[in-house]
Design a protein around this motif. Structure first.
Motif, PDB file in Angstrom:
ATOM      1  N   MET A  20      41.440  49.634  20.755  1.00 43.21           N
ATOM      2  CA  MET A  20      42.156  49.168  19.607  1.00 43.21           C
ATOM      3  C   MET A  20      41.243  49.327  18.390  1.00 43.21           C
ATOM      4  O   MET A  20      40.062  49.045  18.450  1.00 43.21           O
ATOM      5  CB  MET A  20      42.552  47.704  19.810  1.00 43.21           C
ATOM      6  CG  MET A  20      43.439  47.182  18.738  1.00 43.21           C
ATOM      7  SD  MET A  20      44.016  45.497  19.020  1.00 43.21           S
ATOM      8  CE  MET A  20      44.871  45.649  20.565  1.00 43.21           C
ATOM      9  N   LYS A  21      41.813  49.763  17.316  1.00 44.58           N
ATOM     10  CA  LYS A  21      41.047  49.981  16.090  1.00 44.58           C
ATOM     11  C   LYS A  21      41.780  49.318  14.933  1.00 44.58           C
ATOM     12  O   LYS A  21      42.992  49.308  14.872  1.00 44.58           O
ATOM     13  CB  LYS A  21      40.887  51.473  15.831  1.00 44.58           C
ATOM     14  CG  LYS A  21      40.075  51.774  14.591  1.00 44.58           C
ATOM     15  CD  LYS A  21      39.371  53.095  14.726  1.00 44.58           C
ATOM     16  CE  LYS A  21      38.561  53.420  13.498  1.00 44.58           C
ATOM     17  NZ  LYS A  21      37.438  52.517  13.300  1.00 44.58           N
ATOM     18  N   PHE A  22      40.992  48.756  14.004  1.00 45.28           N
ATOM     19  CA  PHE A  22      41.543  48.091  12.837  1.00 45.28           C
ATOM     20  C   PHE A  22      41.101  48.815  11.571  1.00 45.28           C
ATOM     21  O   PHE A  22      40.008  49.364  11.492  1.00 45.28           O
ATOM     22  CB  PHE A  22      41.115  46.625  12.794  1.00 45.28           C
ATOM     23  CG  PHE A  22      41.672  45.839  13.941  1.00 45.28           C
ATOM     24  CD1 PHE A  22      42.938  45.291  13.876  1.00 45.28           C
ATOM     25  CD2 PHE A  22      40.951  45.683  15.109  1.00 45.28           C
ATOM     26  CE1 PHE A  22      43.466  44.586  14.939  1.00 45.28           C
ATOM     27  CE2 PHE A  22      41.461  44.978  16.185  1.00 45.28           C
ATOM     28  CZ  PHE A  22      42.726  44.431  16.092  1.00 45.28           C
ATOM     29  N   CYS A  23      41.956  48.794  10.577  1.00 41.44           N
ATOM     30  CA  CYS A  23      41.747  49.488   9.311  1.00 41.44           C
ATOM     31  C   CYS A  23      40.548  48.912   8.562  1.00 41.44           C
ATOM     32  O   CYS A  23      40.428  47.702   8.404  1.00 41.44           O
ATOM     33  CB  CYS A  23      43.008  49.382   8.453  1.00 41.44           C
ATOM     34  SG  CYS A  23      42.868  50.164   6.853  1.00 41.44           S
ATOM     35  N   ASP A  24      39.674  49.795   8.089  1.00 43.78           N
ATOM     36  CA  ASP A  24      38.515  49.375   7.303  1.00 43.78           C
ATOM     37  C   ASP A  24      38.926  48.888   5.919  1.00 43.78           C
ATOM     38  O   ASP A  24      38.191  48.150   5.274  1.00 43.78           O
ATOM     39  CB  ASP A  24      37.518  50.528   7.156  1.00 43.78           C
ATOM     40  CG  ASP A  24      36.833  50.869   8.464  1.00 43.78           C
ATOM     41  OD1 ASP A  24      36.798  50.006   9.360  1.00 43.78           O
ATOM     42  OD2 ASP A  24      36.343  52.003   8.593  1.00 43.78           O
TER      43      ASP A  24
ATOM     44  N   GLY B  12      42.452  45.807   7.236  1.00 42.77           N
ATOM     45  CA  GLY B  12      42.330  45.019   8.454  1.00 42.77           C
ATOM     46  C   GLY B  12      43.509  45.105   9.401  1.00 42.77           C
ATOM     47  O   GLY B  12      43.501  44.494  10.460  1.00 42.77           O
ATOM     48  N   SER B  13      44.565  45.873   9.059  1.00 39.48           N
ATOM     49  CA  SER B  13      45.722  46.020   9.938  1.00 39.48           C
ATOM     50  C   SER B  13      45.371  46.881  11.154  1.00 39.48           C
ATOM     51  O   SER B  13      44.413  47.652  11.134  1.00 39.48           O
ATOM     52  CB  SER B  13      46.878  46.689   9.182  1.00 39.48           C
ATOM     53  OG  SER B  13      47.329  45.866   8.142  1.00 39.48           O
ATOM     54  N   MET B  14      46.173  46.759  12.199  1.00 41.50           N
ATOM     55  CA  MET B  14      45.960  47.567  13.385  1.00 41.50           C
ATOM     56  C   MET B  14      46.320  49.023  13.087  1.00 41.50           C
ATOM     57  O   MET B  14      47.274  49.295  12.365  1.00 41.50           O
ATOM     58  CB  MET B  14      46.804  47.058  14.555  1.00 41.50           C
ATOM     59  CG  MET B  14      46.373  47.655  15.854  1.00 41.50           C
ATOM     60  SD  MET B  14      47.102  46.990  17.371  1.00 41.50           S
ATOM     61  CE  MET B  14      48.224  45.756  16.898  1.00 41.50           C
TER      62      MET B  14
ATOM     63  N   TRP C  71      43.302  58.430  13.234  1.00 37.78           N
ATOM     64  CA  TRP C  71      43.708  57.037  13.285  1.00 37.78           C
ATOM     65  C   TRP C  71      44.406  56.760  11.967  1.00 37.78           C
ATOM     66  O   TRP C  71      43.876  57.084  10.899  1.00 37.78           O
ATOM     67  CB  TRP C  71      42.500  56.107  13.402  1.00 37.78           C
ATOM     68  CG  TRP C  71      41.886  56.051  14.767  1.00 37.78           C
ATOM     69  CD1 TRP C  71      40.781  56.717  15.197  1.00 37.78           C
ATOM     70  CD2 TRP C  71      42.342  55.272  15.866  1.00 37.78           C
ATOM     71  NE1 TRP C  71      40.516  56.407  16.495  1.00 37.78           N
ATOM     72  CE2 TRP C  71      41.460  55.512  16.937  1.00 37.78           C
ATOM     73  CE3 TRP C  71      43.400  54.391  16.054  1.00 37.78           C
ATOM     74  CZ2 TRP C  71      41.613  54.911  18.180  1.00 37.78           C
ATOM     75  CZ3 TRP C  71      43.546  53.789  17.294  1.00 37.78           C
ATOM     76  CH2 TRP C  71      42.662  54.044  18.341  1.00 37.78           C
TER      77      TRP C  71
ATOM     78  N   CYS D 297      46.519  53.847   9.543  1.00 41.53           N
ATOM     79  CA  CYS D 297      46.817  52.433   9.333  1.00 41.53           C
ATOM     80  C   CYS D 297      48.324  52.202   9.438  1.00 41.53           C
ATOM     81  O   CYS D 297      49.121  52.989   8.945  1.00 41.53           O
ATOM     82  CB  CYS D 297      46.298  51.986   7.964  1.00 41.53           C
ATOM     83  SG  CYS D 297      46.612  50.234   7.648  1.00 41.53           S
TER      84      CYS D 297
ATOM     85  N   SER E 295      49.895  49.497   8.142  1.00 46.07           N
ATOM     86  CA  SER E 295      50.394  48.734   7.004  1.00 46.07           C
ATOM     87  C   SER E 295      51.144  49.640   6.037  1.00 46.07           C
ATOM     88  O   SER E 295      50.686  50.727   5.708  1.00 46.07           O
ATOM     89  CB  SER E 295      49.230  48.059   6.274  1.00 46.07           C
ATOM     90  OG  SER E 295      49.683  47.456   5.086  1.00 46.07           O
TER      91      SER E 295
END
Length: 110
Positions: A1-5, A8-10, A18, A20, A22
Motif C-alpha cells: 500500500m502506498k500513500f500520496c506524498d 496523504g490519500s491512498m 502510482w 493518487c 484524491s
C-alpha cells in the motif's frame, strides 16, 4: 500500500505509475519494483497454528471491568473487547459479556 506524498490519500497502480486517488490531487510517480517487493511479505506467517482455548476458563479470557449488566440488573464483572466497526475517524465500539449470566451487549460513543 502506498500513500500520496502530496495529500496523504491512498494511491493505486496504473501501468508503470502510482496515481493518487484524491480528486483534488494529480500526484503520480513511477513504480519501483524493489520498493514494492518490500511492501509485501509473508515472513513470520509460516507454521502458524490454531490456539486451543477449550481448556481455558471463560472468566480468564480478555480484560474485565465492573459494569452494570442489563440482564442481572446489578454491577457484575464483565469481559470486554473493543472493535473498530465504523469509519476510522469514529471511536471504537465496546462489546461486553457478563461473566455471571452470559448476556452480551455493546456500547457506542454518540
Amino acid at each position: 500500500m502506498k500513500f500520496c506524498d502530496e495529500c496523504g490519500s491512498m494511491m493505486q497502480t496504473e501501468g508503470d505509475k502510482w496515481v493518487c486517488q484524491s480528486a483534488e490531487c494529480d500526484y503520480a510517480e513511477l513504480r519501483d519494483s524493489a520498493t514494492e517487493q518490500e511492501m509485501t511479505t509473508t515472513q513470520g506467517q509460516e507454521g502458524s497454528t490454531v490456539v486451543d482455548m477449550s481448556d481455558v476458563d471463560e472468566s480468564e479470557v480478555g480484560p474485565t471491568v465492573e459494569q452494570k449488566c442489563p440482564e442481572c440488573d446489578e454491577v457484575q464483572t464483565v469481559r470486554y473487547e473493543m472493535k473498530q466497526i465504523r469509519s476510522a475517524d469514529e471511536s471504537e465500539t465496546r462489546f461486553f459479556t457478563c461473566t455471571v449470566c452470559g448476556k452480551k451487549w455493546r456500547e457506542d460513543d454518540h
